[in-house]
Design an enzyme around this catalytic site. Structure first.
Site, PDB file in Angstrom:
ATOM      1  N   ARG A  44     140.548  67.861  49.027  1.00  0.00           N
ATOM      2  CA  ARG A  44     140.120  68.451  50.305  1.00  0.00           C
ATOM      3  C   ARG A  44     138.685  68.038  50.616  1.00  0.00           C
ATOM      4  O   ARG A  44     138.030  67.414  49.789  1.00  0.00           O
ATOM      5  CB  ARG A  44     140.248  69.987  50.254  1.00  0.00           C
ATOM      6  CG  ARG A  44     139.554  70.533  48.990  1.00  0.00           C
ATOM      7  CD  ARG A  44     138.974  71.875  49.124  1.00  0.00           C
ATOM      8  NE  ARG A  44     137.908  71.928  50.093  1.00  0.00           N
ATOM      9  CZ  ARG A  44     136.654  71.521  49.860  1.00  0.00           C
ATOM     10  NH1 ARG A  44     136.297  71.008  48.707  1.00  0.00           N
ATOM     11  NH2 ARG A  44     135.729  71.618  50.802  1.00  0.00           N
ATOM     12  N   GLY A  45     138.208  68.469  51.813  1.00  0.00           N
ATOM     13  CA  GLY A  45     136.868  68.062  52.247  1.00  0.00           C
ATOM     14  C   GLY A  45     137.010  66.742  52.987  1.00  0.00           C
ATOM     15  O   GLY A  45     137.656  65.808  52.505  1.00  0.00           O
ATOM     16  N   ALA A  46     136.401  66.671  54.174  1.00  0.00           N
ATOM     17  CA  ALA A  46     136.672  65.537  55.059  1.00  0.00           C
ATOM     18  C   ALA A  46     136.469  64.166  54.400  1.00  0.00           C
ATOM     19  O   ALA A  46     137.389  63.328  54.416  1.00  0.00           O
ATOM     20  CB  ALA A  46     135.838  65.678  56.333  1.00  0.00           C
ATOM     21  N   ARG A  87     147.349  66.960  57.553  1.00  0.00           N
ATOM     22  CA  ARG A  87     146.314  67.862  58.088  1.00  0.00           C
ATOM     23  C   ARG A  87     145.764  67.243  59.380  1.00  0.00           C
ATOM     24  O   ARG A  87     145.468  66.055  59.414  1.00  0.00           O
ATOM     25  CB  ARG A  87     145.182  68.070  57.069  1.00  0.00           C
ATOM     26  CG  ARG A  87     145.666  68.729  55.771  1.00  0.00           C
ATOM     27  CD  ARG A  87     144.511  69.202  54.902  1.00  0.00           C
ATOM     28  NE  ARG A  87     143.856  70.377  55.455  1.00  0.00           N
ATOM     29  CZ  ARG A  87     142.708  70.871  54.979  1.00  0.00           C
ATOM     30  NH1 ARG A  87     142.089  70.262  53.986  1.00  0.00           N
ATOM     31  NH2 ARG A  87     142.170  71.954  55.507  1.00  0.00           N
ATOM     32  N   ASP A 234     133.993  68.477  59.660  1.00  0.00           N
ATOM     33  CA  ASP A 234     135.318  67.844  59.553  1.00  0.00           C
ATOM     34  C   ASP A 234     135.548  66.839  60.663  1.00  0.00           C
ATOM     35  O   ASP A 234     136.314  65.889  60.518  1.00  0.00           O
ATOM     36  CB  ASP A 234     136.416  68.905  59.557  1.00  0.00           C
ATOM     37  CG  ASP A 234     136.369  69.684  58.267  1.00  0.00           C
ATOM     38  OD1 ASP A 234     135.681  70.718  58.238  1.00  0.00           O
ATOM     39  OD2 ASP A 234     136.940  69.219  57.272  1.00  0.00           O
ATOM     40  N   LYS A 244     134.642  74.228  58.766  1.00  0.00           N
ATOM     41  CA  LYS A 244     135.421  75.352  58.237  1.00  0.00           C
ATOM     42  C   LYS A 244     135.248  76.614  59.065  1.00  0.00           C
ATOM     43  O   LYS A 244     134.139  76.929  59.521  1.00  0.00           O
ATOM     44  CB  LYS A 244     134.989  75.591  56.784  1.00  0.00           C
ATOM     45  CG  LYS A 244     135.686  76.725  56.060  1.00  0.00           C
ATOM     46  CD  LYS A 244     137.198  76.638  56.096  1.00  0.00           C
ATOM     47  CE  LYS A 244     137.733  75.339  55.552  1.00  0.00           C
ATOM     48  NZ  LYS A 244     139.178  75.136  55.884  1.00  0.00           N
TER      49      LYS A 244
HETATM   50  O1  MRU Z   1     139.903  72.956  54.431  1.00  0.00           O
HETATM   51  P1  MRU Z   1     138.879  72.166  53.686  1.00  0.00           P
HETATM   52  O2  MRU Z   1     138.473  72.770  52.392  1.00  0.00           O
HETATM   53  O3  MRU Z   1     139.285  70.707  53.543  1.00  0.00           O
HETATM   54  O4  MRU Z   1     137.608  72.207  54.634  1.00  0.00           O
HETATM   55  C1  MRU Z   1     136.446  71.572  54.240  1.00  0.00           C
HETATM   56  C2  MRU Z   1     135.304  71.790  55.148  1.00  0.00           C
HETATM   57  O5  MRU Z   1     135.422  72.430  56.173  1.00  0.00           O
HETATM   58  C3  MRU Z   1     134.028  71.084  54.810  1.00  0.00           C
HETATM   59  O6  MRU Z   1     132.919  71.833  55.232  1.00  0.00           O
HETATM   60  C4  MRU Z   1     133.995  69.721  55.504  1.00  0.00           C
HETATM   61  O7  MRU Z   1     135.160  69.003  55.223  1.00  0.00           O
HETATM   62  C5  MRU Z   1     132.838  68.912  55.096  1.00  0.00           C
HETATM   63  S1  MRU Z   1     133.030  68.301  53.470  1.00  0.00           S
HETATM   64  C6  MRU Z   1     131.765  67.269  53.098  1.00  0.00           C
END
Ligand code: MRU
Length: 341
Positions: A44-46, A87, A234, A244
């Protein structure tokens, strides 16, 4: 430390659903396994989703039995559709899959050579992300003063990227520079990325972190216990930053209390050909809200709304820290042209 590694047709990455209680390394060998890992947030995480999408295509190429370039290209196109379905909000997933596909489409060699080219492109995406995050760290650290307390939301640390993090990158650099700083991590309901992941990685690295529940941020700001907010993103479009769920609330609080609110993200998270209204905000299953840690906390059958992201208008953003520079509000109107200024 690398959060995603390619090893002879297998992708190694931590299973983030198990952290912080168990440190389990996933061994992803098939497209189906990669899609599942993305869907349920094992990965996870962009920025990490971008690398995962690219390596998902690398897995398809590496294990393909295709005899011709055209046959392999068709398999990759189909795999990219499957990956993108997992996603909808983080743009890196789409950006990376499209970048690998573009490489494959433009490649004139035979199938065996194309397989190598796809794997190499995925590795390049991962390596570039790591380098960009270190640059974000360096650029953003100038905003952090000795003695600052920085609030962050969700996890935009090492675990959300190939290496080093985005929002946590300036914090890491400031810490390495000897600045005595503290971090406040919002727990980030419903999936607790702040409590499970941000607190875990900062503690592991010895950076002072205090965990709060999301509804404590206003109180803490009113007591002047926060000097700076840094969050990840994201998708950054012409008029808003998607991040988020809960980020928008933090941004409003920061404005009200005169606390600078910064976003840290690589250029691969910018999607300036779109506006807020064009973006699909992922809605996830009700159990994430009705349950905590697998234990039911709400009445059976209650109606639930569970959007995973929100959109913070740029008027709340003090700056966007990326690998080349910090964009300030004077630069934001230029985003409407469709490209970073
Ligand atoms: O649903 P997630 O855990 O994938 O969401 C992640 C976030 O919202 C992070 O803040 C975003 O991806 C930035 S990660 C460097």
């Amino acid at each position: 430390m690398r959060m995603i590694k390619w090893q002879n047709g297998t992708v190694l990455t931590p299973d983030q659903t198990k952290l912080p209680l168990q440190e389990v390394t996933l061994e992803i060998k098939t497209l189906e396994q990669m899609c599942e890992a993305i869907k349920v947030l094992r990965v996870r995480g962009a920025p990490l989703l971008g690398a995962a999408a690219a390596f998902g295509l690398a897995i398809v190429a590496y294990h393909s039995q295709a005899k011709s370039r055209e046959e392999l290209l068709a398999e990759l196109e189909e795999a990219a559709v499957a990956i993108k379905r997992q996603r909808p909000t983080a743009v890196n997933l789409f950006w990376a899959a499209d970048r690998v596909l573009a490489k494959a489409r433009g490649f004139s060699g035979v199938a065996e050579e194309l397989k190598t080219a796809v794997v190499e492109e995925a590795q390049k995406i991962a390596d570039e992300d790591a380098a960009q995050n270190h640059a974000i760290g360096k650029n953003g650290a100038v905003l952090i003063k000795d003695g600052d307390t920085i609030l962050t939301h969700c996890n935009a640390g090492e675990l959300a990227t190939v290496e080093f993090g985005t929002a946590l990158a300036p914090i890491r650099v400031a810490w390495e520079q000897g600045k005595k700083i503290k971090v406040i991590a919002d727990e980030t309901r419903p999936l607790l990325q702040g409590a499970r992941l941000t607190a875990y990685e900062l503690m592991r690295d010895g950076i002072p972190v205090t965990l709060i529940t999301d509804n404590m941020a206003a109180h803490i700001m009113s007591k002047e216990l926060v000097n700076l907010v840094i969050v990840g993103a994201d998708r950054i479009v012409q008029d808003v930053v998607f991040n988020k769920i809960g980020t928008y609330g933090v941004a409003i609080l920061a404005k009200e209390h005169g606390v600078p609110f910064y976003v840290a993200a690589p250029k691969s998270t910018f999607d300036l050909s779109h506006k807020a209204a064009d973006v699909i905000v992922e809605e996830r299953k009700p159990e994430e809200v009705t349950h905590i840690g697998g234990v039911q906390t709400a009445p059976t059958g209650v109606k639930v709304f569970n959007p995973a992201f929100d959109a913070t208008p740029l008027k709340y953003v003090s700056g966007i820290i990326c690998e080349s520079q910090i964009y300030y509000p004077k630069d934001f109107p230029k985003f409407k042209s469709g490209a970073t200024p």
